[in-house]
Every structure is written in structure tokens, then in C-alpha cells.
Scaffold this active site. Structure first.
Site, PDB file in Angstrom:
ATOM      1  N   LYS A 283       3.002  -2.622   5.844  1.00 39.98           N
ATOM      2  CA  LYS A 283       3.153  -2.494   4.392  1.00 39.98           C
ATOM      3  C   LYS A 283       4.576  -2.106   4.009  1.00 39.98           C
ATOM      4  O   LYS A 283       5.074  -2.494   2.960  1.00 39.98           O
ATOM      5  CB  LYS A 283       2.130  -1.485   3.853  1.00 39.98           C
ATOM      6  CG  LYS A 283       0.687  -1.968   3.991  1.00 39.98           C
ATOM      7  CD  LYS A 283       0.473  -3.292   3.271  1.00 39.98           C
ATOM      8  CE  LYS A 283      -0.867  -3.910   3.495  1.00 39.98           C
ATOM      9  NZ  LYS A 283      -1.078  -5.162   2.748  1.00 39.98           N
TER      10      LYS A 283
ATOM     11  N   THR B 110     -13.665  -1.052  -1.357  1.00 44.96           N
ATOM     12  CA  THR B 110     -13.852  -2.443  -0.967  1.00 44.96           C
ATOM     13  C   THR B 110     -14.480  -2.508   0.423  1.00 44.96           C
ATOM     14  O   THR B 110     -14.428  -1.538   1.182  1.00 44.96           O
ATOM     15  CB  THR B 110     -12.506  -3.189  -0.928  1.00 44.96           C
ATOM     16  OG1 THR B 110     -11.688  -2.615   0.111  1.00 44.96           O
ATOM     17  CG2 THR B 110     -11.771  -3.089  -2.260  1.00 44.96           C
TER      18      THR B 110
ATOM     19  N   TYR C  26      -0.657  -0.651  10.279  1.00 41.58           N
ATOM     20  CA  TYR C  26      -0.885  -1.079   8.888  1.00 41.58           C
ATOM     21  C   TYR C  26       0.198  -0.514   7.977  1.00 41.58           C
ATOM     22  O   TYR C  26       0.768  -1.238   7.150  1.00 41.58           O
ATOM     23  CB  TYR C  26      -2.261  -0.598   8.436  1.00 41.58           C
ATOM     24  CG  TYR C  26      -2.618  -0.955   7.007  1.00 41.58           C
ATOM     25  CD1 TYR C  26      -3.126  -2.212   6.691  1.00 41.58           C
ATOM     26  CD2 TYR C  26      -2.457  -0.023   5.981  1.00 41.58           C
ATOM     27  CE1 TYR C  26      -3.466  -2.533   5.381  1.00 41.58           C
ATOM     28  CE2 TYR C  26      -2.789  -0.333   4.673  1.00 41.58           C
ATOM     29  CZ  TYR C  26      -3.295  -1.589   4.376  1.00 41.58           C
ATOM     30  OH  TYR C  26      -3.624  -1.913   3.071  1.00 41.58           O
TER      31      TYR C  26
ATOM     32  N   SER D 108       0.838  -1.197   0.000  1.00 43.26           N
ATOM     33  CA  SER D 108       0.000   0.000   0.000  1.00 43.26           C
ATOM     34  C   SER D 108       0.872   1.246   0.000  1.00 43.26           C
ATOM     35  O   SER D 108       1.970   1.246   0.562  1.00 43.26           O
ATOM     36  CB  SER D 108      -0.897   0.013   1.241  1.00 43.26           C
ATOM     37  OG  SER D 108      -1.549   1.267   1.378  1.00 43.26           O
TER      38      SER D 108
END
Length: 297
Positions: free
Chosen positions: A188, A219, A184, A159
Site C-alpha cells: 500500500k 467486507t 500488505y 490503505s
């Protein structure tokens, strides 16, 4: 990839079966299969790898797409062993009150006699899925990827969030106030550095390693993890198909046109570091991170 045999690895059997049926009916390809595995669990990953290896089929393309952004600190049911060091001494001294030693001698005794001990801590969930699961799956699939060499490749969905943070050895966010978004981003960044390291380690095995940024796609995962962000950019985010485009492109491009270890965005190699972000030098610690991950698998 017309005519490809595809194995989907999903955590939820019911949702996996629904997706399987939809893909088979929309493509007309009966060679799409479901494997059930919770990629936050090392024991399940090992079990899956053992089952799949028994098929003795080559893996031409492995896509590490499983990802998670859990905003609260959540841990898995699996624990770990860590090496004993001076920083742990106070905790261990409190944990073994039965040792009839003077305080200073107790410390000396423990330092000389204990090399490691089992800890009660569990894996932080983001780390377990995004980093440890990605590492374990890739390493355990290497023999089947080698069968498909020199055309084999591993594509890890990272990401652009990784641009905001350097590589850190605090893999489970043990220090400071926990932030799911920051964890996160750290995860990544590890994926990008791991891809570089794999490309270096396995350059003679005929396997290409690539990481990529899909862009921000609309999403269910984004809607759940970043509800305000999702609402703010409603109608402006990419579709799932647009997000997956570069993954498919990387899977189909002749390897001589790609850079193993590279980071890709919109069908082109992209920089891994922003000019003034001071993240480049942090990749120097990837060897120690790999050692840590290897010890946990």
C-alpha cells in the site's frame, strides 16, 4: 454516476455475474458490463487490455480496487527474469557443475559472460495483485485514458496501513520472516508512491492520479484476512458504501479542486507520512521500483 457505462473487472466469473445482476437490477442501468481477468496474472492483464483496447472507448475513470492480504507466502504461476550480480554467484556456480573450470576461474567466467538468467522464482501473491497488477493495468490503460483527457483520472485504493512502513526495494518480501500484514502495508505504501510518480510522469497527458484510504470497512476480505480484528470491531467498522464514498467523490470532483498525486481520506487530502514514522525519505527509491516493475511487465 448516473448514466455511466461501467466495466467491472473480476477474477471469478460466477461471483462477477452475481454482482453484475444485482447492480443492474438495483440501479436500472443496463450499461454495466463484466470483464473476467485474474489481476495477479500479467498474461491475463495483457490479454484483457488487448481485448478492451479493441473497443476503442475512452476510459474517463480507472479505479484500481483489487486488493489482497494473504497471510502465508503464496506464489503465482508466473516467473521472472532478474539481472545477474555478485550475490547470485554461489547459486549459479552450484547450478552449472558441468563447467570444467577452477573455482576462481569459474566465478570470473560467469561474471563476464552472463548478463542475466531465467530464475525459477515466482511472484509473491500479495505483490502480484496489489503492486504489479495495479502497475500493469494502469500503464496498459493509459492510451484509453488519454482519449478521455483532460477529464481522465486514475484512483488507486490504498490503505492507512501504509503509514506503518517505509518504501522498500524488497518488493516480494525476500528477506526475513514473511508477514502478510506487513507485506500488505508495504504494498500500500508502494501504491501511494506510485501515484505520486505517475502524477509527475504524466502531468502533460491530462490524466489525474489519486490514491485514497477507504477506512476499515466490514467486507468479506477483512473478515477473511483479519478475523480477530474483524471480530473485535464487529459493528464498528464502516459499511462497504461508506468505504467507497471517497472513491466516488474523487471520480466526480472537478479536477481543479483535486491535487494529482495526492492521498485522500474522507473527501479531503490527507498526509502520506506520520510525523515520527521516518517514511518520507524512503520515497526517493520510487524510480528504481518503477524500473523493476517495468521490467516485469
Amino acid at each position: 454516476m448516473v448514466g455511466a457505462t461501467v466495466y467491472m473487472v473480476c477474477r471469478n466469473k460466477e461471483k462477477g455475474e452475481t454482482a453484475l445482476s444485482k447492480i443492474q437490477s438495483s440501479t436500472g442501468n443496463p450499461n454495466v458490463h463484466l470483464e473476467v481477468c485474474d489481476l495477479s496474472s500479467i498474461s491475463e492483464i495483457k490479454s484483457f487490455a488487448s481485448r478492451f483496447s479493441s473497443k476503442d472507448v475512452p476510459v474517463h475513470v480507472l479505479v484500481n480496487n483489487a486488493g489482497l492480504m494473504e497471510q502465508k507466502r503464496v506464489t503465482t504461476s508466473e516467473g521472472c527474469a532478474f539481472h545477474f550480480n555478485y550475490k547470485n554467484i554461489r547459486y549459479i556456480m552450484c547450478s552449472v557443475p558441468s563447467l570444467k573450470l577452477r573455482k576462481k576461474n569459474r566465478k570470473k567466467y560467469l561474471m563476464s559472460c552472463l548478463s542475466y538468467f531465467q530464475c525459477a522464482s515466482r511472484f509473491e501473491l500479495n505483490f502480484a495483485v496489489n503492486v504489479l497488477g495495479t502497475y500493469a493495468t494502469t500503464e496498459l490503460m493509459l492510451p484509453l485514458l488519454e482519449i478521455a483527457s483532460p477529464d481522465a483520472r486514475v484512483i488507486t485504493v490504498s490503505s492507512g496501513g501504509m503509514y506503518t512502513t517505509p518504501l522498500t526495494s524488497d518488493l516480494q518480501f525476500s528477506d526475513g520472516k514473511f508477514s502478510g500484514a506487513e507485506q500488505y502495508a508495504r504494498n500500500k505504501r508502494v501504491q501511494v508512491a506510485l501515484t505520486e510518480k505517475w502524477a509527475e510522469m504524466y502531468k502533460n497527458k491530462g490524466i489525474g492520479f489519486y490514491s485514497m484510504h477507504p477506512g476499515w470497512a466490514e467486507t468479506p476480505g477483512v473478515a477473511k484476512s483479519l478475523p480477530d480484528f474483524n471480530k473485535w470491531l464487529s459493528g464498528k467498522l464502516r459499511t462497504s458504501e461508506e468505504g467507497a464514498d471517497t472513491v466516488i467523490w474523487l471520480a466526480l470532483q472537478p479536477k481543479e479542486k483535486l491535487v494529482s498525486g495526492g492521498f485522500y481520506f474522507d473527501r479531503a487530502e490527507a498526509p502520506k507520512h506520520l510525523k515520527f514514522a521516518a517514511t518520507r525519505q524512503s520515497h526517493a527509491i520510487i524510480d528504481s521500483i518503477v524500473d523493476t516493475l517495468r521490467s516485469l511487465v
